[in-house]
Design a protein around this motif. Structure first.
Motif, short mmCIF file in Angstrom:
data_model
loop_
_atom_site.label_atom_id
_atom_site.label_comp_id
_atom_site.label_asym_id
_atom_site.label_seq_id
_atom_site.Cartn_x
_atom_site.Cartn_y
_atom_site.Cartn_z
N LEU A 166 0.86 -1.18 0.00
CA LEU A 166 0.00 0.00 0.00
C LEU A 166 0.90 1.23 0.00
O LEU A 166 1.71 1.42 0.92
N LEU A 167 0.78 2.04 -1.03
CA LEU A 167 1.57 3.26 -1.16
C LEU A 167 0.68 4.44 -0.79
O LEU A 167 -0.30 4.72 -1.48
N LEU A 168 1.01 5.11 0.31
CA LEU A 168 0.20 6.21 0.81
C LEU A 168 0.82 7.55 0.42
O LEU A 168 2.04 7.73 0.51
N LEU A 169 -0.03 8.46 0.01
CA LEU A 169 0.41 9.81 -0.32
C LEU A 169 0.29 10.65 0.94
O LEU A 169 -0.76 11.18 1.27
N SER A 170 1.39 10.70 1.67
CA SER A 170 1.49 11.42 2.94
C SER A 170 0.65 10.72 4.01
O SER A 170 -0.15 9.82 3.74
N TYR A 171 0.88 11.12 5.23
CA TYR A 171 0.11 10.63 6.37
C TYR A 171 0.25 11.66 7.47
O TYR A 171 1.35 12.03 7.85
N ASP A 172 -0.87 12.17 7.93
CA ASP A 172 -0.87 13.23 8.94
C ASP A 172 -1.08 12.60 10.31
O ASP A 172 -2.18 12.11 10.60
N PRO A 173 -0.05 12.60 11.17
CA PRO A 173 -0.22 12.00 12.50
C PRO A 173 -1.34 12.64 13.31
O PRO A 173 -1.90 12.00 14.20
N ASP A 174 -1.68 13.89 13.01
CA ASP A 174 -2.75 14.57 13.74
C ASP A 174 -4.13 14.22 13.18
O ASP A 174 -5.15 14.54 13.81
N ARG A 175 -4.16 13.61 12.00
CA ARG A 175 -5.44 13.23 11.39
C ARG A 175 -5.30 11.80 10.84
O ARG A 175 -5.36 11.56 9.64
N PRO A 176 -5.13 10.84 11.73
CA PRO A 176 -4.80 9.47 11.31
C PRO A 176 -5.90 8.77 10.53
O PRO A 176 -5.65 7.73 9.90
N ALA A 177 -7.11 9.30 10.55
CA ALA A 177 -8.21 8.64 9.84
C ALA A 177 -8.21 8.96 8.35
O ALA A 177 -8.98 8.36 7.59
N GLU A 178 -7.38 9.91 7.90
CA GLU A 178 -7.34 10.28 6.49
C GLU A 178 -6.20 9.53 5.81
O GLU A 178 -5.03 9.85 6.01
N LEU A 179 -6.55 8.56 5.01
CA LEU A 179 -5.56 7.71 4.34
C LEU A 179 -5.76 7.84 2.82
O LEU A 179 -6.72 7.30 2.27
N TRP A 180 -4.86 8.56 2.18
CA TRP A 180 -4.93 8.75 0.73
C TRP A 180 -3.90 7.84 0.09
O TRP A 180 -2.70 7.95 0.37
N PHE A 181 -4.37 6.94 -0.76
CA PHE A 181 -3.47 5.94 -1.33
C PHE A 181 -3.24 6.20 -2.82
O PHE A 181 -3.95 6.97 -3.46
N ILE A 182 -2.24 5.54 -3.36
CA ILE A 182 -1.89 5.64 -4.77
C ILE A 182 -2.70 4.62 -5.55
O ILE A 182 -2.66 3.41 -5.28
N ARG A 183 -3.43 5.10 -6.56
CA ARG A 183 -4.24 4.20 -7.39
C ARG A 183 -3.35 3.36 -8.30
O ARG A 183 -2.32 3.83 -8.79
N ARG A 184 -3.80 2.16 -8.57
CA ARG A 184 -3.09 1.31 -9.54
C ARG A 184 -3.07 1.96 -10.91
O ARG A 184 -2.07 1.90 -11.63
N ASN A 185 -4.18 2.61 -11.29
CA ASN A 185 -4.31 3.25 -12.60
C ASN A 185 -3.84 4.70 -12.56
O ASN A 185 -4.56 5.63 -12.92
N SER A 186 -2.61 4.90 -12.10
CA SER A 186 -2.01 6.23 -12.05
C SER A 186 -0.53 6.11 -12.36
O SER A 186 0.02 5.00 -12.40
#
Length: 297
Positions: A166-186
């Motif tokens: 799983l490749l995540l685009l950043s991760y904010d320790p203060d907002r751990p519920a926001e997980l933005w990942f890299i799409r396969r089709n990108s």
């Protein structure tokens, strides 16, 4: 020779001499200087590509988020989503470049000058857009070569049995519920595969690439790699790793298979090749002895 013939010959000679003088004067007259393009780029990846094509001198303005070579300074003009229309108009651009984001203000930009909207998500779109940029900027051969280089480097499939990453685009320790990942089709998805990993999200995603913590736990990837924001310090990257490691139900956390890459890997221009190297090196590290918690690049 009679008098009439003599006069005719002299007339022909004088006409030829006059024509020759006229031609020589036209040849000596300096040609009009070529009009330099005035290019505005409102997308960081496009600006990066313009520079890679050697067309940097044609730029007269860029987005707020574009990176320029050290010592370079150009007007900052907002972005493709929030362009500063009055400032752009004042620059009298001959060409405005924007990506194909759904919310891009292409209609408003077109009123200010020739606007080229370039699709910039998948590998096929990016390579086609690079070739188009080369044509627009009279750097077609360079554009073709750069597009081919990216295609060759990013078209490699992962080997059989490659880890699910799983490749995540950043991760904010203060907002751990926001997980933005890299799409396969990108483009980043192609880089992940070329580096030797399977995308843990194994299907194409059309909407926002976002996961909840519950979805992440169900996905349970073999490894997790995180791309921090550009310019993130070592301390900031260590903080990201520490915060993510609190997600103890994940197999990747239990086995210390979590890694934080450098912020330079966020590029979706020609610099995307740095991500292939970074991910490949991190995968190698994770195949050997692993420190508690994971790795920070």
């Amino acid at each position: 020779m009679n008098r009439r013939a003599l006069l005719g010959s002299l007339g022909a000679l004088l006409f030829s001499a006059g024509a020759a003088i006229g031609v020589s004067r036209l040849a000596a007259r300096p040609s009009a200087p070529a009009v330099r393009r005035r290019v505005v780029s409102l997308t960081p990846a496009i600006t990066e590509t313009v520079l890679a094509l050697g067309a940097g001198p044609q730029l007269v303005g860029v987005s707020d988020y574009c990176e320029l070579p050290p010592g370079s300074a150009l007007p900052r003009l907002g972005s493709s989503l929030t362009p500063q229309l009055e400032q752009i108009a004042a620059l009298r651009p001959s060409l405005i470049l924007s990506d194909g984001s759904a919310a891009a203000k292409s209609r408003e930009l077109s009123a200010l000058g020739k606007t080229e909207v370039l699709p910039w998500l998948t590998l096929a779109e990016v390579t086609a857009s690079i070739r188009r940029l080369g044509q627009l900027l009279e750097q077609a051969a360079v554009g073709d070569a750069l597009a081919q280089k990216l295609h060759d480097a990013l078209s490699r499939p992962p080997p059989p049995g490659a880890p699910r990453v799983l490749l995540l685009l950043s991760y904010d320790p203060d907002r751990p519920a926001e997980l933005w990942f890299i799409r396969r089709n990108s483009l980043h998805g192609a880089a992940l595969a070329a580096a030797g990993a399977q995308n843990a999200v194994a299907h194409d995603v059309a909407g926002l690439p976002r996961l909840s913590v519950e979805e992440l736990v169900r996905l349970d990837p073999d490894q997790v790699l995180i791309i921090p924001s550009p310019g993130a310090t070592l301390e900031a990257r260590q903080r990201i790793l520490g915060a993510f490691s609190r997600l103890s139900p994940l197999r990747a956390v239990k086995e210390s298979r979590v890694g934080v890459l450098s912020g330079a890997s966020q590029s979706v221009g020609p610099g995307i090749l740095r991500l292939v190297d970074s991910v490949g090196q991190m995968l190698q590290k994770m195949s050997g002895p692993r420190p508690a918690g994971g790795f920070v690049e």
